[in-house]
Each structure stands twice: as C-alpha cells, then as structure tokens.
Write an enzyme that holds these catalytic residues in place. Structure first.
Site, PDB file in Angstrom:
ATOM      1  N   HIS A  47       0.712  -1.130   0.032  1.00  0.00           N
ATOM      2  CA  HIS A  47       0.048   0.072  -0.016  1.00  0.00           C
ATOM      3  C   HIS A  47       1.041   1.139  -0.126  1.00  0.00           C
ATOM      4  O   HIS A  47       0.237   2.310  -0.261  1.00  0.00           O
ATOM      5  CB  HIS A  47      -0.982   0.080   1.072  1.00  0.00           C
ATOM      6  CG  HIS A  47      -0.249   0.012   2.488  1.00  0.00           C
ATOM      7  ND1 HIS A  47      -0.141  -0.811   3.511  1.00  0.00           N
ATOM      8  CD2 HIS A  47      -0.098   1.322   3.245  1.00  0.00           C
ATOM      9  CE1 HIS A  47       0.238  -0.189   4.468  1.00  0.00           C
ATOM     10  NE2 HIS A  47       0.347   0.889   4.361  1.00  0.00           N
ATOM     11  N   ASP A  90      -0.321  -7.525   1.236  1.00  0.00           N
ATOM     12  CA  ASP A  90       0.322  -6.100   1.546  1.00  0.00           C
ATOM     13  C   ASP A  90       1.716  -6.127   1.507  1.00  0.00           C
ATOM     14  O   ASP A  90       2.437  -5.261   2.419  1.00  0.00           O
ATOM     15  CB  ASP A  90      -0.363  -5.525   2.762  1.00  0.00           C
ATOM     16  CG  ASP A  90      -0.084  -3.945   2.699  1.00  0.00           C
ATOM     17  OD1 ASP A  90      -0.048  -3.561   1.588  1.00  0.00           O
ATOM     18  OD2 ASP A  90      -0.323  -3.411   3.912  1.00  0.00           O
ATOM     19  N   SER A 124       4.777   2.628   7.533  1.00  0.00           N
ATOM     20  CA  SER A 124       4.372   1.455   6.800  1.00  0.00           C
ATOM     21  C   SER A 124       5.317   0.981   5.906  1.00  0.00           C
ATOM     22  O   SER A 124       6.310   1.642   5.254  1.00  0.00           O
ATOM     23  CB  SER A 124       3.116   1.862   5.961  1.00  0.00           C
ATOM     24  OG  SER A 124       1.877   1.630   6.343  1.00  0.00           O
TER      25      SER A 124
END
Length: 412
Positions: free
Chosen positions: A120, A150, A232
């Site tokens: 992402h 992911d 992230s």
C-alpha cells in the site's frame, strides 16, 4: 431526560502518510478488531560484548558493517539504532497522472538494492524515490508485489553496493510476549525515527478490503512501540537489531499511534519477498472453494441449519477441497479449534498455516455435522489463471442495514 449516547469512531489505518495532509483512511467492512500494522525489516545482528558491533549481511551479495560502540556508556536503544538505522529507508511514491502520493518506509534486503515494503506504500505509483540513512536519494523500480499480503519489493537504480547496508533477518517464530522491540521508519515523513516497546501479543489476524481486493494479515505481531502514518513498510527489530516484522497498521481512535500497532512477521514477509525477487508468483496456502458469509439474515432466508459460518458456493476442480470431499452447500464452522463465523474467517484460517499442512474442518452438511481433513495446497497456479484459490464475500458476520431491517421485519 437522559444524555444522548456518545458516538465513538473506531478507525483502522494503514500507516502511509501523504506528502501534505496526513494520510488517514477509514476503511469500511473490516473484521472486528482489525488493526493498523507497520512493518519493520532489518538485516544485521547486533552483538554487544566488545567495542565493535558486527552486522553480517543478509545475502552473499551483502557486506558487513562495523559500528564503534562504547558498551559502558551506550544504552540498548542507542546500540540497536546504530545497527539498524542504516538498513531502513524512506520511500516517496507518487502517481504523476493524478498528482497524488505518499510517504512510507522500507528495509534494505541486499546490496543488489532490493527493498521490502508494504504494497500500500507504492500502490498506484508511477515514480518511486528512496532516501537512505546517509542522505543519498535514488529512483527505484517495482520488482513485484503480493497485494493479498500487502507486501512489495522495489529495487534502487544506480546504487553502489558498498553504500548499502542490508538488514539482518531474525526469527519471528521464536518471539515471546513481553520481548523488547524497536520500530524504525518515517512517521509523518520524519525520516530515520525510532520508537521502542514490547511484543504485546502474537498471532493477531484480520482481513481488510481495498481497491486491489482482500488483504489478509495473518499471525501479526502486536506491539506498543509507537507506529504512525509513514511507518508502513518500516522495520520492527529485536534487541539484537534483527528484523522480526514489517510495520503495517495500527488500531486507533485518532488515526495516530495509540499503542496498538501490528507488523507482518518477518519469516512470512521474507518468504514472499524472495519469491518476488526470484521472479515467481508468491504462493499461499489455499483450500480451493468460493464462500460467502452466513449470518442470521441469510440463514433465515435460505433455511440454513446454522446462523454463522462460511457457506461453500462452489468447489474448484482438482483442488484440496475437492480431494477432501467438500461439497457445494456445505457450511464451514471451524478450522481445527478456531471458530469460523465469516467467509474471511476461513481465508484467514488457511493463511495462518503453511502449504502442505493438514487442517480439520468442521462442516455442517444438511442437518449433520461432520469433520473433513484438508491438506492445504498452493494457490500459485490459480493465481496465474487470475483466480483466487479460496475466495469469499463478507468481511464479518454482522448484518448490513438492509439485512437487519428485513430480518427484524421477518420476526414481527
């Protein structure tokens, strides 16, 4: 009169931050208890016993790093930071067509310039720029991705191998609750930031709907180390400076760190990354059925024997499910000792195991409850055919507004 009830908004956030406003997205249709995980990936062992800390490379193409540390005056956090920071990068991903972009983090895997991050972070990007710990900036290309996990691998362009410090990989299977950890990344775009905490819990799993389909987060590491938008794809490391997880999400009421963060275990992440680097299709364990969620409304409408579970709409030919004898119309209510209340629950349960594992499904068939042993297969071939080996609709057992209204009307 009584005071009106307070409405509390619960937000699950993927921790990528936009370049200007902070990126905080509320995602609908999440499994209850879904959390925002931020990944941390590191390659370098930390050994404190002399004035040198030796960090062997992750791969044969890597090089060792030697860091001078005074063990008498240096804290654990300082020593681990010195070891791991050179292996964590900041990623800016932009779609030139829309002008949209975001900032995330990544981990250097080898001196070939391969970097592991969350999918992402780079999703939809047409240009990817990476900043390393020494202040250098590089363009990067996408090597490959696994949307359902992911995870993605990007590769630096024009980087000198001698300037890259691969992270040392730890063993996420050996983690214990209470173990000390450090999260490293770029929260809110603030590069090379660290935070410390402990392993709060293990084996947290959930599924999230996104534009690319259903993302399965299985066996996640929960930590109270501060994780925020921008973290992230960054590293979660242990007290040896070894990568044990990739920070990916947080569970928060505000969209910022609330002490409940999640990381993808490194053993799983590295397995997927290596398949991507090798040019293979990332493989996952699968059963081979298409399922929908059973809830009180659908059970009443279809006269089903149970009010929750995963209803088998179809069984893939030559799949583990077919070989085990699963049939259309079966309702799976448990995998081993784990209760299954939704379609996503069955997919998550499969992902929590490995290809080749045998699991026992509790199945309601007509009015009879039976047990069926299924040996999990690989979904690589069905992915190549653009099919999902085990697919489902419904990310929870709750009723939609319309289903709830119709269900209540049926009781009147």
């Amino acid at each position: 009169p009584s005071a009106p009830a307070e409405t509390i908004t619960h937000t699950v956030v993927k921790t990528k931050t936009k370049k200007l406003p902070v990126f905080v997205s509320s995602l609908a249709g999440l499994v209850v208890g879904a959390v925002l995980v931020i990944a941390l990936v590191m390659t370098g062992a930390l050994r404190i016993g002399s004035t040198n800390v030796d960090a062997p490379a992750l791969s044969d193409s890597g090089s060792n790093q030697t860091i001078q540390i005074d063990t008498e005056d240096t804290t654990l956090a300082e020593a681990v930071s010195a070891k791991a920071l050179p292996s964590v990068v900041s990623i800016t991903a932009v779609n030139e067509g829309s002008g949209e972009g975001g900032i995330g983090s990544g981990v250097i895997l080898d001196t070939d310039g391969n970097i592991l991050t969350n999918y992402h972070v780079i999703e939809g990007a047409t240009t990817i720029n990476v900043s390393t710990n020494d202040g250098a900036s590089y363009e990067a290309e996408l090597v490959g991705q696994d949307e359902s996990s992911d995870l993605a691998v990007i590769r630096l362009q024009g980087a000198d191998a001698s300037s890259l410090t691969p992270i040392e990989i730890g063993d996420s299977d050996s983690l214990t609750v209470g173990e000390w950890v450090m999260a490293i990344g770029s929260p809110f775009g603030n590069e090379q930031s660290v935070s410390t905490g402990i392993v709060s819990a293990l084996y947290r799993s959930t599924a999230m709907q996104s534009t690319s389909g259903t993302t399965i987060y299985a066996n996640m590491i929960q930590t109270d180390a501060a994780i925020n938008p921008g973290n992230s794809g960054g590293a979660l490391v242990n007290d040896n400076g070894e990568l044990i997880g990739i920070n990916s999400m947080i569970e928060s009421y505000s969209g910022s760190s609330s002490g409940v963060g999640f990381a993808i275990p490194v053993n799983y992440a590295i397995n997927i990354a290596q398949q991507i680097i090798d040019g293979e299709t990332p493989a996952h364990p699968y059963i081979g059925v298409t399922v929908t969620t059973v809830n009180a409304y659908s059970a009443r409408q279809n006269n089903l024997a149970v009010s929750e579970g995963a209803y088998v709409n179809s069984v893939n030919a030559d799949s583990p499910a077919e070989e085990a004898g699963l049939r259309e119309g079966d309702i799976v209510t448990a995998v081993d000792d784990t209760q299954i209340t939704s379609a996503d629950g069955l997919i998550i349960a499969a992902r929590e195991h490995s290809i080749g594992d045998t699991v026992t499904l509790t199945v309601v068939r007509d009015d009879e409850t039976i047990e069926v042993d299924v040996t999990l297969g690989s979904d690589a071939e069905v992915q190549a055919e653009s099919q999902d080996g085990t697919t489902g609709e419904g990310s929870g057992n709750s009723l939609s507004e319309d289903e709830l209204r119709q269900y209540l009307e049926g009781l009147m």
